[in-house]
Design a protein around this motif. Structure first.
Motif, PDB file in Angstrom:
ATOM      1  N   MET A 220       0.832  -1.181   0.000  1.00 37.67           N
ATOM      2  CA  MET A 220       0.000   0.000   0.000  1.00 37.67           C
ATOM      3  C   MET A 220       0.877   1.244   0.000  1.00 37.67           C
ATOM      4  O   MET A 220       1.923   1.271   0.617  1.00 37.67           O
ATOM      5  CB  MET A 220      -0.889   0.012   1.228  1.00 37.67           C
ATOM      6  CG  MET A 220      -2.030  -0.951   1.149  1.00 37.67           C
ATOM      7  SD  MET A 220      -3.192  -0.728   2.502  1.00 37.67           S
ATOM      8  CE  MET A 220      -2.386  -1.690   3.745  1.00 37.67           C
ATOM      9  N   LYS A 221       0.382   2.245  -0.680  1.00 36.14           N
ATOM     10  CA  LYS A 221       1.084   3.519  -0.748  1.00 36.14           C
ATOM     11  C   LYS A 221       0.132   4.639  -0.368  1.00 36.14           C
ATOM     12  O   LYS A 221      -1.074   4.560  -0.618  1.00 36.14           O
ATOM     13  CB  LYS A 221       1.610   3.759  -2.161  1.00 36.14           C
ATOM     14  CG  LYS A 221       2.663   2.772  -2.593  1.00 36.14           C
ATOM     15  CD  LYS A 221       3.128   3.054  -3.999  1.00 36.14           C
ATOM     16  CE  LYS A 221       4.145   2.004  -4.409  1.00 36.14           C
ATOM     17  NZ  LYS A 221       4.583   2.170  -5.763  1.00 36.14           N
ATOM     18  N   ALA A 222       0.678   5.689   0.251  1.00 38.64           N
ATOM     19  CA  ALA A 222      -0.144   6.841   0.634  1.00 38.64           C
ATOM     20  C   ALA A 222      -0.876   7.397  -0.581  1.00 38.64           C
ATOM     21  O   ALA A 222      -0.315   7.486  -1.668  1.00 38.64           O
ATOM     22  CB  ALA A 222       0.739   7.915   1.265  1.00 38.64           C
TER      23      ALA A 222
ATOM     24  N   VAL B 101       4.177   3.909   7.181  1.00 39.62           N
ATOM     25  CA  VAL B 101       5.483   3.824   7.830  1.00 39.62           C
ATOM     26  C   VAL B 101       5.806   2.348   8.024  1.00 39.62           C
ATOM     27  O   VAL B 101       5.166   1.678   8.837  1.00 39.62           O
ATOM     28  CB  VAL B 101       5.494   4.556   9.191  1.00 39.62           C
ATOM     29  CG1 VAL B 101       6.855   4.416   9.860  1.00 39.62           C
ATOM     30  CG2 VAL B 101       5.119   6.014   9.018  1.00 39.62           C
ATOM     31  N   GLY B 102       6.749   1.834   7.254  1.00 41.70           N
ATOM     32  CA  GLY B 102       7.077   0.403   7.315  1.00 41.70           C
ATOM     33  C   GLY B 102       5.888  -0.432   6.885  1.00 41.70           C
ATOM     34  O   GLY B 102       5.346  -0.245   5.803  1.00 41.70           O
ATOM     35  N   THR B 103       5.431  -1.348   7.770  1.00 42.38           N
ATOM     36  CA  THR B 103       4.269  -2.178   7.451  1.00 42.38           C
ATOM     37  C   THR B 103       2.973  -1.578   7.995  1.00 42.38           C
ATOM     38  O   THR B 103       1.913  -2.124   7.768  1.00 42.38           O
ATOM     39  CB  THR B 103       4.429  -3.596   8.032  1.00 42.38           C
ATOM     40  OG1 THR B 103       4.575  -3.508   9.453  1.00 42.38           O
ATOM     41  CG2 THR B 103       5.620  -4.302   7.425  1.00 42.38           C
ATOM     42  N   LYS B 104       3.055  -0.465   8.716  1.00 39.39           N
ATOM     43  CA  LYS B 104       1.850   0.184   9.239  1.00 39.39           C
ATOM     44  C   LYS B 104       1.359   1.243   8.263  1.00 39.39           C
ATOM     45  O   LYS B 104       2.117   2.077   7.804  1.00 39.39           O
ATOM     46  CB  LYS B 104       2.131   0.838  10.585  1.00 39.39           C
ATOM     47  CG  LYS B 104       2.222  -0.122  11.721  1.00 39.39           C
ATOM     48  CD  LYS B 104       2.142   0.625  13.024  1.00 39.39           C
ATOM     49  CE  LYS B 104       1.646  -0.344  14.067  1.00 39.39           C
ATOM     50  NZ  LYS B 104       0.946   0.321  15.121  1.00 39.39           N
ATOM     51  N   ALA B 105       0.085   1.171   7.964  1.00 38.29           N
ATOM     52  CA  ALA B 105      -0.545   2.161   7.080  1.00 38.29           C
ATOM     53  C   ALA B 105      -1.808   2.671   7.751  1.00 38.29           C
ATOM     54  O   ALA B 105      -2.530   1.908   8.395  1.00 38.29           O
ATOM     55  CB  ALA B 105      -0.890   1.531   5.738  1.00 38.29           C
TER      56      ALA B 105
ATOM     57  N   THR C 107      -3.063  -0.606  10.056  1.00 41.21           N
ATOM     58  CA  THR C 107      -2.851  -2.024   9.787  1.00 41.21           C
ATOM     59  C   THR C 107      -1.842  -2.557  10.786  1.00 41.21           C
ATOM     60  O   THR C 107      -0.887  -1.883  11.141  1.00 41.21           O
ATOM     61  CB  THR C 107      -2.301  -2.263   8.363  1.00 41.21           C
ATOM     62  OG1 THR C 107      -1.089  -1.539   8.204  1.00 41.21           O
ATOM     63  CG2 THR C 107      -3.287  -1.845   7.296  1.00 41.21           C
ATOM     64  N   TYR C 108      -2.073  -3.773  11.267  1.00 40.50           N
ATOM     65  CA  TYR C 108      -1.087  -4.425  12.118  1.00 40.50           C
ATOM     66  C   TYR C 108      -0.658  -5.758  11.521  1.00 40.50           C
ATOM     67  O   TYR C 108       0.338  -6.337  11.908  1.00 40.50           O
ATOM     68  CB  TYR C 108      -1.585  -4.618  13.561  1.00 40.50           C
ATOM     69  CG  TYR C 108      -2.741  -5.582  13.686  1.00 40.50           C
ATOM     70  CD1 TYR C 108      -2.522  -6.943  13.840  1.00 40.50           C
ATOM     71  CD2 TYR C 108      -4.042  -5.134  13.661  1.00 40.50           C
ATOM     72  CE1 TYR C 108      -3.576  -7.822  13.956  1.00 40.50           C
ATOM     73  CE2 TYR C 108      -5.097  -6.000  13.778  1.00 40.50           C
ATOM     74  CZ  TYR C 108      -4.857  -7.343  13.932  1.00 40.50           C
ATOM     75  OH  TYR C 108      -5.919  -8.213  14.042  1.00 40.50           O
TER      76      TYR C 108
END
Length: 74
Positions: A1-3, A28-32, A43-44
């Motif tokens: 995913m991208k912003a 940021v990393g795997t958190k979106a 997301t976790y």
């Protein structure tokens, strides 16, 4: 995913027959940050293979509209 990405949901509009969408905020990393109307979640557990699609574990319930409006379509 991208912003800035828009994500289709499985919930369809009764009037437009198009899927409601969620937007992706900061990543940021795997958190979106996933944003809906009035709610958001992080997301976790991203990118879970789920049949022909991909699921994402999130830390909050996202609602595309108010519960009083949703009950009209159930």
């Amino acid at each position: 995913m991208k912003a800035g990405m828009l994500l289709d949901t499985m919930y369809m509009s009764a009037t437009t027959k198009k899927a409601y969408q969620l937007s992706v905020g900061a990543v940021v990393g795997t958190k979106a940050l996933i944003k809906s109307v009035g709610t958001s979640a992080y997301t976790y557990m991203p990118n879970i293979q789920c049949g022909a699609g991909i699921a994402h574990g999130i830390d909050n319930v996202l609602l595309p509209m108010s519960m009083t409006t949703v009950t009209k379509y159930i």
